[in-house]
Design an enzyme around this catalytic site. Structure first.
Site, short mmCIF file in Angstrom:
data_model
loop_
_atom_site.label_atom_id
_atom_site.label_comp_id
_atom_site.label_asym_id
_atom_site.label_seq_id
_atom_site.Cartn_x
_atom_site.Cartn_y
_atom_site.Cartn_z
N GLY A 25 21.09 10.60 -31.68
CA GLY A 25 20.64 11.83 -30.84
C GLY A 25 21.36 11.21 -29.74
N ALA A 26 22.24 9.87 -29.93
CA ALA A 26 22.25 8.91 -28.61
C ALA A 26 23.72 9.60 -28.47
CB ALA A 26 22.93 7.37 -28.88
N GLY B 227 0.40 -1.36 0.08
CA GLY B 227 -0.11 0.34 -0.02
C GLY B 227 0.94 1.62 -0.15
N GLY B 228 0.23 1.91 0.62
CA GLY B 228 1.34 3.30 0.36
C GLY B 228 2.26 3.47 1.16
#
Length: 530
Positions: free
Chosen positions: A420-421, A185-186
């Site tokens: 771009g890499a 959970g949280g």
């Protein structure tokens, strides 16, 4: 729920100071023993240590200073009024690791399953506030069943206070979460907000909704380890940075990690003298890295050859294996190394690799750890899945992290650096302080064969012998735009170096950049592509 032995309390209003002190010592001894032998045996039967045993392994012997050991909850109703054990299921305090101060809190699963109530949360809040005020790392040893149902909204508010403090401490002090039991959970969000997450196989799990809820809602059947075990989070989700077979090995590695980190963002990482000469030749690198760009090799061997004594700590070893992120030392100074891994997916960048490297770059920049980037990247991974998954956005995270980093940054191009890499992997154009390359480097928009196919498409198609023309144009592109000195001639590479000099060149670069100072624009914060 485990039956608890209620420690005796000092209630007498009479008696000498000596008597009251003796009663206090008796009570403290019972608090230290915990809820009883039966509960301890049950914990050990699961292959788990107790909270105090874990703290003893983490901290230097005899250094632990506990605070609020006598704290108890004040909840009434739902059976809690009759069960008010001291510590309220969490042990908090500070001690030292390798002689340096570290704050710690450890859930005690033997008490209310380590669940978090109001008093429990307030103890954690206090130790977090102290860690931030003192400027020292915080380690949480997590083994709790989540919010204490009997305390309702006050338990939930307690988690909110922890999350807020995690965010406030982020980038200020190192925060390490060690998962030694269930975390549902949280409660899973606090570890997710910290810098490092350690997990132990078979005994620790993390998930927001457990297997029963998953089955009820989706019809999928899965066990706790399959849903949120150590190997799942270390290799599939990327939530865990490290996974270990046992608690002792896990906590020993936490100690090693702390030896590589500064106390806070105002300090440099700890320097450690080394007998490994800074100018040690790296002749082995010419054999480790094939000149043929299509042949794979293990970049870990390259890193081991460059760093002090071949020793390094790999972060996220089993997730996004096409990029490596490691902490090591070069000439005694801690560095963060981001490196392409040609052994996995040829070292391309994809969604997971971009996110992994971006997170690591931000960590190093936050804690004054210089960055060394080893580049052998053929580009970004093409494909519909990657594009639809947001490779543009995720790749931009790495670009943003490098552009925003003010620590010393050194780039080394070993072989390929395409498209771009190349730019994203800390090129000079995005702010690398110094860039070096081996004579085998190829920096270009794309590989020569692909480039020739695009640029000379019509000429090749019209030729009587297309293959001969294609080969000729490919060689021309290689010779004109991809030769090792093209980038150096234009100042985008500071020098083309002999691979055998790699360690000495990087060590000298880091030494001269040690006093680097760079300011970011005056702003509240940037808006990275999260």
């Amino acid at each position: 729920m485990t039956t608890l032995e209620e420690p005796a309390t000092v209630t007498a209003a009479t008696g000498s100071t000596r008597d009251r002190t003796a009663a206090l010592h008796t009570m403290r001894e019972r608090v230290l023993r915990g809820p009883g032998e039966q509960a301890t045996a049950a914990q050990h039967a699961k292959g788990k240590l107790t909270a105090r045993e874990r703290i003893g392994l983490l901290l230097d012997e005899g250094s632990f200073q506990e605070i609020e050991p006598l704290r108890r909850h004040r909840a009434t109703g739902f059976g809690l009024e009759a069960r008010r054990p001291h510590t309220d299921g969490v042990v908090t305090g500070w001690g030292t690791v390798h002689g340096r101060t570290v704050f710690v809190y450890a859930h005690d699963f033997r008490i209310f399953g380590g669940s978090l109530g109001e008093a429990h949360a307030q103890k954690i809040h206090k130790i977090m506030d102290l860690a931030l005020a003192a400027g020292a790392p915080l380690v949480s040893l997590n083994d709790g069943a989540g919010a204490r149902i009997q305390e309702g909204v006050t338990a939930l508010a307690g988690y909110g206070g922890i999350f807020r403090r995690n965010a406030a401490a982020s980038g200020v002090i190192p925060q390490i979460s060690v998962m030694l039991g269930p975390c549902a959970g949280g409660a899973a969000y606090s570890p997710a907000l910290t810098d490092f997450v350690f997990m132990v196989r078979e005994t620790s799990q993390m998930f927001l909704t457990g297997p029963d809820v998953v089955q009820a809602v989706t019809g999928e059947t899965i066990g706790q380890d399959g849903l949120g075990g150590a190997d799942v989070h270390a290799s599939v989700s990327g939530v865990a940075h490290f996974a270990f077979d046992d608690e002792r090995g896990c906590l020993e590695e936490v100690r090693y990690l702390l030896s590589l980190l500064p106390q806070n963002n105002r300090e440099a990482p700890p320097y450690r003298p080394t007998d490994d000469p800074a100018d040690r030749p790296n002749e082995a690198l010419t054999e480790l890295v094939p000149a043929d760009g299509n042949r794979p090799y293990d970049m870990r061997a390259v890193i081991a050859e460059i760093v002090d004594d071949g020793e390094f700590l790999e972060v996220h070893e089993h997730w996004a294996a096409n990029v490596l992120c490691v902490l090591a030392r070069v000439d005694g100074r801690v560095v963060g190394v981001v490196a392409s891994q040609p052994q996995s997916l040829a070292g391309v960048l994809d969604i997971d690799a971009s996110e992994k490297a971006a997170r690591f770059v931000q960590l190093c920049d936050a804690f004054n750890i210089p960055l060394v980037t080893l580049v052998d990247v053929p580009g970004f991974l093409p494909g519909v899945g990657q594009e639809h998954g947001g490779i543009i956005r995720h790749g931009a995270k790495l670009l943003y992290a490098y552009c925003n980093a003010t620590v010393p940054r050194v780039q080394l191009i070993l072989r390929k650096a395409y498209g771009g890499a190349y730019i994203v992997m800390d090129s000079r154009s995005v702010g690398a302080d110094l860039s070096y390359a081996w004579p085998t480097n190829e920096i270009a928009v794309m590989g020569a064969a692909g480039a020739a196919e695009v640029v000379f498409r019509r000429e090749i198609a019209a030729a009587a012998d297309p293959e001969a023309v294609r080969a000729e144009r490919t060689r021309a592109y290689e010779n004109e735009l991809m030769h090792p000195y093209h980038a150096a001639e234009r100042g985008l590479v500071d020098d083309v170096i002999d691979p055998a000099r790699t360690r000495s060149v990087i060590a000298a670069a880091l030494a001269v950049l040690q006093s680097k100072h760079a300011d970011l624009p005056d702003r509240k914060h940037g808006n990275p592509p999260l």
